[in-house]
Design an enzyme around this catalytic site. Structure first.
Site, PDB file in Angstrom:
ATOM      1  CB  ILE A  95      42.333  95.723 -17.275  1.00 54.42           C
ATOM      2  CG1 ILE A  95      42.715  97.194 -17.529  1.00 54.42           C
ATOM      3  CG2 ILE A  95      43.570  94.834 -17.342  1.00 54.42           C
ATOM      4  CD1 ILE A  95      43.593  97.832 -16.468  1.00 54.42           C
ATOM      5  CB  THR A 152      48.578  93.446 -14.149  1.00 52.90           C
ATOM      6  OG1 THR A 152      47.212  93.117 -14.416  1.00 52.90           O
ATOM      7  CG2 THR A 152      49.500  92.438 -14.784  1.00 52.90           C
ATOM      8  NE  ARG A 180      46.540 101.035  -8.041  1.00 52.39           N
ATOM      9  CZ  ARG A 180      46.744 101.234  -9.340  1.00 52.39           C
ATOM     10  NH1 ARG A 180      47.323 100.286 -10.055  1.00 52.39           N
ATOM     11  NH2 ARG A 180      46.378 102.352  -9.921  1.00 52.39           N
ATOM     12  CG  ASP A 219      53.139  95.581 -13.846  1.00 56.41           C
ATOM     13  OD1 ASP A 219      54.370  95.734 -14.042  1.00 56.41           O
ATOM     14  OD2 ASP A 219      52.299  96.426 -14.183  1.00 56.41           O
ATOM     15  CD  GLU A 275      53.273  99.695  -7.034  1.00 57.67           C
ATOM     16  OE1 GLU A 275      53.038  98.508  -7.263  1.00 57.67           O
ATOM     17  OE2 GLU A 275      52.965 100.607  -7.805  1.00 57.67           O
ATOM     18  CG  HIS A 306      52.574 100.036 -11.448  1.00 57.28           C
ATOM     19  ND1 HIS A 306      51.910 100.114 -10.253  1.00 57.28           N
ATOM     20  CD2 HIS A 306      51.639 100.248 -12.403  1.00 57.28           C
ATOM     21  CE1 HIS A 306      50.632 100.376 -10.468  1.00 57.28           C
ATOM     22  NE2 HIS A 306      50.444 100.463 -11.780  1.00 57.28           N
ATOM     23  CD  GLN A 307      57.700  96.403 -17.678  1.00 58.67           C
ATOM     24  OE1 GLN A 307      58.722  96.302 -17.016  1.00 58.67           O
ATOM     25  NE2 GLN A 307      57.670  96.129 -18.981  1.00 58.67           N
ATOM     26  CG  PHE A 329      51.352 102.655 -17.240  1.00 59.23           C
ATOM     27  CD1 PHE A 329      52.167 102.160 -16.251  1.00 59.23           C
ATOM     28  CD2 PHE A 329      51.722 103.828 -17.880  1.00 59.23           C
ATOM     29  CE1 PHE A 329      53.326 102.824 -15.877  1.00 59.23           C
ATOM     30  CE2 PHE A 329      52.878 104.506 -17.513  1.00 59.23           C
ATOM     31  CZ  PHE A 329      53.685 103.999 -16.505  1.00 59.23           C
TER      32      PHE A 329
HETATM   33  P1  NAI Z   1      37.427  98.837 -14.139  1.00 60.14           P
HETATM   34  O1  NAI Z   1      36.836  99.806 -13.167  1.00 60.14           O
HETATM   35  O2  NAI Z   1      37.021  98.897 -15.571  1.00 60.14           O
HETATM   36  O3  NAI Z   1      37.149  97.342 -13.621  1.00 60.14           O
HETATM   37  C1  NAI Z   1      37.280  96.932 -12.297  1.00 60.14           C
HETATM   38  C2  NAI Z   1      36.330  95.774 -12.075  1.00 60.14           C
HETATM   39  O4  NAI Z   1      36.559  95.267 -10.752  1.00 60.14           O
HETATM   40  C3  NAI Z   1      34.845  96.165 -12.162  1.00 60.14           C
HETATM   41  O5  NAI Z   1      34.156  95.299 -13.035  1.00 60.14           O
HETATM   42  C4  NAI Z   1      34.343  96.044 -10.744  1.00 60.14           C
HETATM   43  O6  NAI Z   1      32.986  95.659 -10.642  1.00 60.14           O
HETATM   44  C5  NAI Z   1      35.279  94.949 -10.204  1.00 60.14           C
HETATM   45  N1  NAI Z   1      35.311  94.900  -8.758  1.00 60.14           N
HETATM   46  C6  NAI Z   1      35.174  95.906  -7.863  1.00 60.14           C
HETATM   47  N2  NAI Z   1      35.219  95.422  -6.606  1.00 60.14           N
HETATM   48  C7  NAI Z   1      35.375  94.084  -6.718  1.00 60.14           C
HETATM   49  C8  NAI Z   1      35.468  93.029  -5.772  1.00 60.14           C
HETATM   50  N3  NAI Z   1      35.399  93.262  -4.448  1.00 60.14           N
HETATM   51  N4  NAI Z   1      35.634  91.784  -6.231  1.00 60.14           N
HETATM   52  C9  NAI Z   1      35.679  91.524  -7.559  1.00 60.14           C
HETATM   53  N5  NAI Z   1      35.570  92.476  -8.507  1.00 60.14           N
HETATM   54  C10 NAI Z   1      35.427  93.739  -8.084  1.00 60.14           C
HETATM   55  O7  NAI Z   1      38.989  98.990 -13.979  1.00 60.14           O
HETATM   56  P2  NAI Z   1      40.119  98.600 -15.040  1.00 60.14           P
HETATM   57  O8  NAI Z   1      40.395  99.752 -15.926  1.00 60.14           O
HETATM   58  O9  NAI Z   1      39.807  97.285 -15.643  1.00 60.14           O
HETATM   59  O10 NAI Z   1      41.392  98.457 -14.069  1.00 60.14           O
HETATM   60  C11 NAI Z   1      41.479  97.401 -13.128  1.00 60.14           C
HETATM   61  C12 NAI Z   1      42.615  97.686 -12.183  1.00 60.14           C
HETATM   62  O11 NAI Z   1      43.851  97.609 -12.904  1.00 60.14           O
HETATM   63  C13 NAI Z   1      42.606  99.119 -11.604  1.00 60.14           C
HETATM   64  O12 NAI Z   1      41.837  99.185 -10.440  1.00 60.14           O
HETATM   65  C14 NAI Z   1      44.046  99.356 -11.318  1.00 60.14           C
HETATM   66  O13 NAI Z   1      44.279  99.011  -9.979  1.00 60.14           O
HETATM   67  C15 NAI Z   1      44.798  98.389 -12.228  1.00 60.14           C
HETATM   68  N6  NAI Z   1      45.648  99.060 -13.214  1.00 60.14           N
HETATM   69  C16 NAI Z   1      46.956  98.669 -13.310  1.00 60.14           C
HETATM   70  C17 NAI Z   1      47.791  99.257 -14.239  1.00 60.14           C
HETATM   71  C18 NAI Z   1      49.221  98.812 -14.396  1.00 60.14           C
HETATM   72  O14 NAI Z   1      50.009  99.536 -15.040  1.00 60.14           O
HETATM   73  N7  NAI Z   1      49.611  97.675 -13.887  1.00 60.14           N
HETATM   74  C19 NAI Z   1      47.314 100.339 -15.094  1.00 60.14           C
HETATM   75  C20 NAI Z   1      45.911 100.629 -14.959  1.00 60.14           C
HETATM   76  C21 NAI Z   1      45.127 100.024 -14.033  1.00 60.14           C
END
Ligand code: NAI
Length: 329
Positions: free
Chosen positions: A155, A232, A234, A258, A263, A295-296, A298
């Site tokens: 993301i 967006t 957590r 978001d 929540e 939380h929309q 996605f």
């Molecule tokens: P991803 O796993 O592809 O990327 C997460 C990145 O965060 C990785 O590059 C990782 O190395 C990095 N990371 C881990 N610990 C860290 C730290 N302490 N400091 C800095 N970077 C760190 O995950 P993706 O798919 O990009 O999703 C990211 C987040 O988006 C998810 O964890 C989830 O919480 C959130 N999300 C929100 C949604 C929504 O509807 N608002 C939907 C889907 C995900």
């Protein structure tokens, strides 16, 4: 397989029924959130399908194991709501949907940023009341501004690419560097450098013990006055009390959320008849320079289809040979 599907909304059922049109799996849909009490709804199902606001703590996991559940199929990417250590101890595999549409979440984040910066939410309300003034609507060009991205996974990378397209200077902090981001023009910096230099900060890292309240009083003190923050990822990445103080002092100029710390009890439900009982969230909604969405990020057609396809494929794989596809580490 027989699947007990918790926290069902009409859109979940629509997409899962569409993908499961051949009736491969027998799905019973429950509107209740999964918690200790609602486990009583499970009869002879072997799979529980849960979403981000369901409770999968140790007590619930033990109960599910006792009831004969063999697989937890999360229809989300995030899994911070699951006691993974306990699931492992119980030999209860947990599968998820690691990527369903990074664009959906990244584009929503950009939407919050644009709306806040140009006061589109305020202009919309104003014009409906016949007020055509531009009072307090002045924004800033994003072109040339420094955007700091914390977490450059799927993301964060998609968000970075959009910001690069806007002509922003994109800097990032991550514990792992994404080569594709570097090729595209993102510069990795230390967290302190990012906090002190960015005009816009967007959070895309997961919630872990290391990232809990990453944006708290100390981090906020390092930021530029009037900084824009978009979350967006957590809710618990941001200390809500600290950010309310920073909004009051003007340290934070614009805030797009978001996700929200507390929540679970609120988002995805309609409380319009009762009003908001959560005082911190209620306070956030009083600021004209804050937008909260439920939380929309996605929630696009493409993401919903991918979620249903991957979740059902994870279940089919388990049914066929007991293997765990897209297992949570
Ligand atoms: P991803 O796993 O592809 O990327 C997460 C990145 O965060 C990785 O590059 C990782 O190395 C990095 N990371 C881990 N610990 C860290 C730290 N302490 N400091 C800095 N970077 C760190 O995950 P993706 O798919 O990009 O999703 C990211 C987040 O988006 C998810 O964890 C989830 O919480 C959130 N999300 C929100 C949604 C929504 O509807 N608002 C939907 C889907 C995900």
């Amino acid at each position: 397989m027989k699947v007990a599907f918790f926290n069902t909304k009409p859109y979940d059922q629509e997409y899962f029924d569409r993908v499961n049109s051949a009736g491969t799996h027998q799905i019973r849909y429950f509107s209740s959130r999964l918690d200790l009490e609602s486990t009583s709804l499970i009869s002879d199902e072997k799979v529980v399908c849960a979403f981000i606001n369901d409770n999968l703590d140790a007590q619930v996991l033990h109960k599910l194991k006792d009831k004969g559940i063999e697989l937890i199929a999360l229809r989300s990417a995030g899994f911070n709501h699951v006691d993974i250590a306990c699931a492992k101890q119980l030999s209860l595999p947990v599968v998820r949907v690691p990527a369903y549409s990074p664009y959906a979440v990244a584009e929503h984040g950009v939407g919050l940023l644009l709306c806040l910066n140009r006061g589109i939410h305020r202009a919309h309300n104003r014009i409906r009341e016949g007020d055509f003034s531009l009072r307090n609507l002045m924004g800033f060009d994003l072109h040339g501004k420094t955007v700091g991205i914390i977490g450059t996974g799927k993301i964060g990378e998609a968000f970075a690419n959009i910001m690069l397209g806007f002509g922003c200077n994109v800097i990032a902090y991550d514990v792992v560097h994404n080569e594709q981001c570097i090729k595209s023009g993102v510069t990795y910096v230390s967290l302190d450098h990012l906090l002190s230099r960015a005009d816009v900060i967007s959070l895309h890292c997961p919630l872990t013990p290391d990232t809990y309240h990453l944006i708290g009083q100390k981090a906020l003190a390092k930021m530029r006055d009037g900084v824009t923050i978009i979350n967006t990822s957590r809710g618990k990445l941001v200390d809500t009390k600290a950010i309310i103080n920073a909004l009051k002092s003007g340290k934070v100029g614009l805030l797009g959320l978001d996700v929200y710390e507390e929540e679970e009890a609120l988002f995805f439900e309609d409380f319009s008849a009762q009003g908001i009982q959560d005082d911190l969230l209620a306070r956030l909604t009083t600021f004209p320079n804050v937008i909260v969405t439920s939380h929309q990020g996605f929630f696009t057609q493409e993401a919903m289809l991918n979620i249903a396809q991957t979740t059902l494929s994870n279940i089919s794989q388990f049914e066929q040979d007991g293997s765990v596809q897209n297992g949570v580490l």
